[in-house]
Scaffold this motif. Structure first.
Motif, PDB file in Angstrom:
ATOM      1  N   ASP A 246      86.715   8.481  31.061  1.00 43.02           N
ATOM      2  CA  ASP A 246      86.978   9.403  29.936  1.00 43.02           C
ATOM      3  C   ASP A 246      86.482   8.702  28.698  1.00 43.02           C
ATOM      4  N   LEU A 247      86.519   7.524  28.319  1.00 39.79           N
ATOM      5  CA  LEU A 247      86.014   6.977  27.240  1.00 39.79           C
ATOM      6  C   LEU A 247      84.646   7.174  27.037  1.00 39.79           C
ATOM      7  N   SER A 248      83.713   7.171  27.909  1.00 38.28           N
ATOM      8  CA  SER A 248      82.268   7.445  27.835  1.00 38.28           C
ATOM      9  C   SER A 248      82.142   8.978  27.551  1.00 38.28           C
ATOM     10  N   LYS A 249      82.848   9.777  28.288  1.00 36.27           N
ATOM     11  CA  LYS A 249      82.690  11.374  28.485  1.00 36.27           C
ATOM     12  C   LYS A 249      82.873  11.940  27.017  1.00 36.27           C
ATOM     13  N   ARG A 250      83.842  11.094  26.280  1.00 29.73           N
ATOM     14  CA  ARG A 250      84.388  11.762  24.896  1.00 29.73           C
ATOM     15  C   ARG A 250      83.363  11.505  23.999  1.00 29.73           C
ATOM     16  N   ILE A 251      82.786   9.991  24.237  1.00 31.16           N
ATOM     17  CA  ILE A 251      81.854   9.677  23.203  1.00 31.16           C
ATOM     18  C   ILE A 251      80.312  10.738  23.588  1.00 31.16           C
TER      19      ILE A 251
ATOM     20  N   ALA B 196      78.288   4.887  32.211  1.00 33.94           N
ATOM     21  CA  ALA B 196      77.341   4.041  31.107  1.00 33.94           C
ATOM     22  C   ALA B 196      75.885   4.850  31.367  1.00 33.94           C
ATOM     23  N   GLY B 197      75.882   5.776  30.717  1.00 32.37           N
ATOM     24  CA  GLY B 197      74.822   6.401  29.972  1.00 32.37           C
ATOM     25  C   GLY B 197      74.085   7.689  30.878  1.00 32.37           C
ATOM     26  N   GLY B 198      74.809   7.990  31.938  1.00 33.97           N
ATOM     27  CA  GLY B 198      74.257   9.193  32.627  1.00 33.97           C
ATOM     28  C   GLY B 198      75.192  10.409  32.439  1.00 33.97           C
ATOM     29  N   SER B 199      74.775  11.675  32.822  1.00 32.68           N
ATOM     30  CA  SER B 199      75.611  12.677  32.747  1.00 32.68           C
ATOM     31  C   SER B 199      75.723  13.473  33.999  1.00 32.68           C
ATOM     32  N   ALA B 200      76.621  12.728  34.579  1.00 32.10           N
ATOM     33  CA  ALA B 200      76.947  13.391  35.978  1.00 32.10           C
ATOM     34  C   ALA B 200      77.546  14.673  35.794  1.00 32.10           C
ATOM     35  N   GLU B 201      77.567  15.311  36.848  1.00 29.86           N
ATOM     36  CA  GLU B 201      78.386  16.649  36.850  1.00 29.86           C
ATOM     37  C   GLU B 201      79.631  16.606  37.279  1.00 29.86           C
ATOM     38  N   GLU B 202      80.021  15.594  38.288  1.00 22.39           N
ATOM     39  CA  GLU B 202      81.297  15.501  38.465  1.00 22.39           C
ATOM     40  C   GLU B 202      81.796  14.097  38.034  1.00 22.39           C
TER      41      GLU B 202
ATOM     42  N   ILE C  74      86.677  11.865  52.496  1.00 23.77           N
ATOM     43  CA  ILE C  74      85.585  11.402  51.633  1.00 23.77           C
ATOM     44  C   ILE C  74      84.759  10.294  52.222  1.00 23.77           C
ATOM     45  N   ALA C  75      85.259   9.514  53.088  1.00 19.52           N
ATOM     46  CA  ALA C  75      84.679   8.391  53.469  1.00 19.52           C
ATOM     47  C   ALA C  75      83.442   8.648  54.617  1.00 19.52           C
ATOM     48  N   THR C  76      82.723   9.553  54.171  1.00 20.02           N
ATOM     49  CA  THR C  76      81.187   9.649  54.992  1.00 20.02           C
ATOM     50  C   THR C  76      80.255   8.812  54.738  1.00 20.02           C
ATOM     51  N   PRO C  77      79.346   8.443  55.718  1.00 23.39           N
ATOM     52  CA  PRO C  77      78.438   7.423  55.534  1.00 23.39           C
ATOM     53  C   PRO C  77      77.810   7.525  53.928  1.00 23.39           C
ATOM     54  N   GLY C  78      77.722   6.222  53.491  1.00 25.65           N
ATOM     55  CA  GLY C  78      77.188   6.006  52.132  1.00 25.65           C
ATOM     56  C   GLY C  78      78.024   6.254  50.971  1.00 25.65           C
ATOM     57  N   TRP C  79      79.561   6.576  51.307  1.00 29.12           N
ATOM     58  CA  TRP C  79      80.496   7.079  50.368  1.00 29.12           C
ATOM     59  C   TRP C  79      80.411   6.206  49.205  1.00 29.12           C
ATOM     60  N   GLN C  80      80.650   4.662  49.682  1.00 22.98           N
ATOM     61  CA  GLN C  80      80.948   3.972  48.478  1.00 22.98           C
ATOM     62  C   GLN C  80      79.501   3.624  47.304  1.00 22.98           C
ATOM     63  N   GLN C  81      78.384   3.775  48.000  1.00 28.03           N
ATOM     64  CA  GLN C  81      77.549   3.651  46.809  1.00 28.03           C
ATOM     65  C   GLN C  81      77.380   5.052  46.104  1.00 28.03           C
ATOM     66  N   ARG C  82      77.670   6.172  46.881  1.00 28.73           N
ATOM     67  CA  ARG C  82      77.788   7.433  46.074  1.00 28.73           C
ATOM     68  C   ARG C  82      78.708   7.296  44.760  1.00 28.73           C
ATOM     69  N   TRP C  83      79.948   6.629  45.188  1.00 28.47           N
ATOM     70  CA  TRP C  83      81.054   6.469  44.018  1.00 28.47           C
ATOM     71  C   TRP C  83      80.601   5.460  43.116  1.00 28.47           C
ATOM     72  N   LEU C  84      80.036   4.496  43.613  1.00 23.67           N
ATOM     73  CA  LEU C  84      79.576   3.385  42.543  1.00 23.67           C
ATOM     74  C   LEU C  84      78.510   3.996  41.386  1.00 23.67           C
ATOM     75  N   GLU C  85      77.464   4.883  42.176  1.00 19.20           N
ATOM     76  CA  GLU C  85      76.631   5.503  41.137  1.00 19.20           C
ATOM     77  C   GLU C  85      77.149   6.459  40.214  1.00 19.20           C
ATOM     78  N   ASN C  86      78.088   7.314  40.812  1.00 17.64           N
ATOM     79  CA  ASN C  86      78.718   8.157  40.075  1.00 17.64           C
ATOM     80  C   ASN C  86      79.546   7.703  38.850  1.00 17.64           C
ATOM     81  N   PHE C  87      80.328   6.413  39.234  1.00 14.40           N
ATOM     82  CA  PHE C  87      81.284   5.856  38.030  1.00 14.40           C
ATOM     83  C   PHE C  87      79.979   5.479  37.079  1.00 14.40           C
ATOM     84  N   THR C  88      79.302   4.751  37.492  1.00 14.37           N
ATOM     85  CA  THR C  88      78.292   4.322  36.651  1.00 14.37           C
ATOM     86  C   THR C  88      77.589   5.458  35.649  1.00 14.37           C
ATOM     87  N   ALA C  89      77.268   6.557  36.402  1.00 18.29           N
ATOM     88  CA  ALA C  89      76.554   7.486  35.741  1.00 18.29           C
ATOM     89  C   ALA C  89      77.597   8.023  34.838  1.00 18.29           C
ATOM     90  N   ASN C  90      78.610   8.304  34.936  1.00 19.52           N
ATOM     91  CA  ASN C  90      79.771   8.695  34.025  1.00 19.52           C
ATOM     92  C   ASN C  90      80.332   7.508  32.732  1.00 19.52           C
TER      93      ASN C  90
END
Ligand code: NDP
Length: 606
Positions: free
Chosen positions: A330-335, A315-321, A297-313
């Motif tokens: 889980d808390l946010s996805k339930r809400i 705090a307010g986004g609707s990420a596919e994964e 998974i550690a391909t270039p830019g991986w941590q930024q992708r993970w950060l954005e994905n965590f925040t999307a899940n």
């Protein structure tokens, strides 16, 4: 059938919301106190020894009277991330001033057994990609995080210029030279063109103002100054063999206690856990990170992708994964799932709040039921159940905390919301009963609601002699949570008035670090001496912040704690302790575009 099996097989009962609301209110009212934050003692005078650094001896040095391009106050994640980005932007003389004996901030001080991050390491630990470090576990333990801070310090050459065991006492703008003069507890009086402040929200330990606290004749310490000389063992989890014949009391059952109690339970002859309010403790699910998986998974830019994905899940986004997949996402996805059940035209703020409440009731019932599946003694299990919304206090996740109460010799002393009554020469008194102890450990947390100046230890004096404490008397005013008008070349690195992402604080800091490095790099490249936000831009930002619909964390109906100013009306200034109205994900997108535009909207370069 065992109790565990019964609980597992039981059908979830319908939730009686009115009964829960009533119970929550009763429990909250039991804990409201007229003294609010004043119930805690400031550690000074006779108590000052509780602040001493048990980890690194203080080394004498000559005071500094030189000049640096950038001084940063605080050597935790904020200072390290900002300094790293500044060095990348070509600023070679960054000086970090830090009250601890090394870099690390929170992770320098908090070495209690079992300390670990409770946001996934992949998104919590800054600059993983830049340093090439693979976290060893999904939730890394404290020694690894401290070592990572030191790694950043070494890699970006931050040690040579750093001043450790040094606290800033004043910060004054010298307009004629476009620079700040910084004075410290070590007699330093050096200047810096730019100053960054990243002192963190939780760096001043506090003690409960329990009558008799100074009388105790046994040993005692605060969890953020763990005394391994007394307990034996070490931060890596070696058994604390010196506690084998000791009766130990720990006051407090917040996030810190949840992590260290399993270790104490194993080590002490007798452990007494003095509880005022139970934490909610959900499943942790920690495990090692597989190097093969990481390499994939550690391909270039991986941590930024993970950060954005965590925040999307989270705090307010609707990420596919969902890359992180834990209690936070889980808390946010339930809400969100509950809100999505509403027809679009019914998604009003009121209905969304109701959906949030429904989801929270379900989660908290699950967490309360979990206690019964683990804790054998029914009375203890009953007392370990939290009766408030999950975000009223820091949600905890742990797979050994509740189990610790099954250890022979570990006793929960519940105070029914009242707290410890008295401390005597010999121990702790609750409901008139004295518990004789050899050692008291204060897991009583850190100052949050006290005056900013008291926590920071200094005030900043900006243009025309204006003090920051005066400028912020009616509430914090910034643009992006970074700049303050009248305080040129001064930058704050913290979440409030920016993304305000509480579930992953370092993400706020690393974004601020990028923004600041870009501006300083631009000023250096173009020969500018000063960077300042205009008054109009600051006003516009503050007006925008005031359109926010309020917070989901620590609302006024919550049980008291530092999330809601101990349950007291927080005062008008608190309305500005908010984030970007559209949420954290939107803020990060906005600030990325702001940076990319190259326009530096609202900020003046002179
Ligand atoms: P907290 O402020 O969360 O907890 C203090 C505890 O002391 C509470 O349980 C409080 O009870 C109790 N207390 C205070 N006064 C008395 C009294 N007179 N008698 C009995 N009990 C008393 O501090 P922590 O150090 O646990 O956590 C602080 C924060 O640090 C966390 O919220 C979290 O943000 C962070 N943290 C993060 C961790 C991580 O990420 N891994 C781990 C640990 C901490 P009451 O609740 O009733 O006020």
């Amino acid at each position: 059938m065992t109790m565990t099996e019964q609980a597992r097989d039981a059908k979830p009962a319908a939730i009686d919301k009115e009964r829960l609301r009533l119970k929550y209110r009763e429990e909250r009212n039991k804990r409201l106190r007229p003294d609010g934050n004043d119930q805690y003692l400031q550690i000074k005078g006779q108590l000052a020894h509780y602040l001493e650094d048990p980890y690194t001896p203080v080394v004498e040095r000559a005071p500094k009277t030189d000049h640096v391009t950038f001084a940063f106050i605080g050597g935790g994640f904020a200072g390290l991330a900002t300094a790293a980005r500044l060095t990348e932007a070509g600023v070679k003389d960054v000086r970090i001033v830090e009250k601890g004996g090394d870099f690390g901030g929170t992770w320098y001080w908090n070495r209690y057994p079992g300390a670990q991050c409770d946001t996934a390491s992949m998104v919590y630990m800054p600059l993983l990609e830049e340093t090439g470090h693979m976290p060893s576990e999904k939730y890394a333990h404290a020694p690894e995080i401290l070592a990572h801070c030191q790694r950043i310090g070494r890699q970006f050459g931050l040690y040579d210029n750093a001043l450790f065991h040094t606290e800033v006492t004043s910060l004054d703008w010298e307009a004629a030279q476009s620079r700040w003069i910084i004075r410290t507890t070590r007699g330093d009086a050096f200047t810096a063109q730019y100053v960054g402040i990243g002192t963190g929200p939780l760096h001043v330990p506090k003690l409960p103002g329990i009558p008799g606290i100074e009388r105790f004749k046994g040993h005692s310490f605060h969890t953020s100054r763990w005394d391994y000389d007394y307990t034996g063992g070490d931060p890596n989890g070696a058994p604390m063999e010196k506690l084998a014949d000791k009766r130990v009391g720990i006051i407090g059952t917040g996030a810190t206690s949840v992590q260290c109690i399993p270790h104490l339970a194993r080590a002490c002859k007798e452990l007494y856990v003095f509880q005022r309010t139970p934490s909610s403790v959900d499943v942790r699910g920690n495990g090692p990170i597989d190097p093969d998986w990481f390499a994939d998974i550690a391909t270039p830019g991986w941590q930024q992708r993970w950060l954005e994905n965590f925040t999307a899940n989270q705090a307010g986004g609707s990420a596919e994964e969902d890359l992180v997949q834990d209690g936070w996402t889980d808390l946010s996805k339930r809400i969100r799932a509950k809100i999505m059940l509403l027809p679009r035209e019914q998604r009003s703020v009121e209905n969304m709040r109701a959906a949030f409440e429904d989801s929270d009731f379900e989660k908290m019932e699950e967490i309360r039921n979990r206690v019964d599946t683990i804790v054998r003694d029914a009375g203890t299990a009953k007392n370990l159940k939290a009766w408030y919304g999950q975000l009223c206090k820091r949600p905890c996740f742990h797979d050994a905390y509740l189990q610790a109460f099954n250890t022979p010799g570990t006793h929960l002393v519940d105070t029914d919301g009242k707290g410890v009554e008295e401390i005597t020469e010999n121990g702790i008194v609750v409901a008139g009963k004295e518990y004789k102890l050899d050692c008291i450990i204060y897991a009583s947390g850190f100052e949050v609601g006290t005056e900013y100046k008291r926590r920071a230890g200094f005030d900043a004096t900006g243009q025309d002699g204006i003090k920051l404490s005066e400028y912020w008397a009616e509430g914090m005013r910034t643009k992006h949570g970074i700049h303050v008008h009248g305080f040129p070349n001064l930058f704050f690195v913290q979440p409030t008035q920016g993304a305000n992402l509480i579930s992953n604080v370092p993400h706020n800091l690393t974004e601020a670090a990028r923004t600041i490095a870009l501006m300083v790099g631009h000023a250096q490249a173009n020969g500018f001496k000063e960077i300042e936000v205009s008054r109009e831009a600051e006003n516009r930002w503050v007006e925008l912040l005031l359109t926010a619909v309020g917070r989901m964390i620590g609302g006024p109906d919550c049980t008291p704690g530092y999330y809601n100013n101990e349950g007291r009306e927080p005062g008008p200034a608190a309305k500005l302790n908010v984030g970007y109205p559209a949420g954290a994900l939107a803020y990060f997108k906005y600030i990325d575009e702001w940076r990319r535009s190259g326009q530096f909207e609202g900020v003046q370069f002179r």
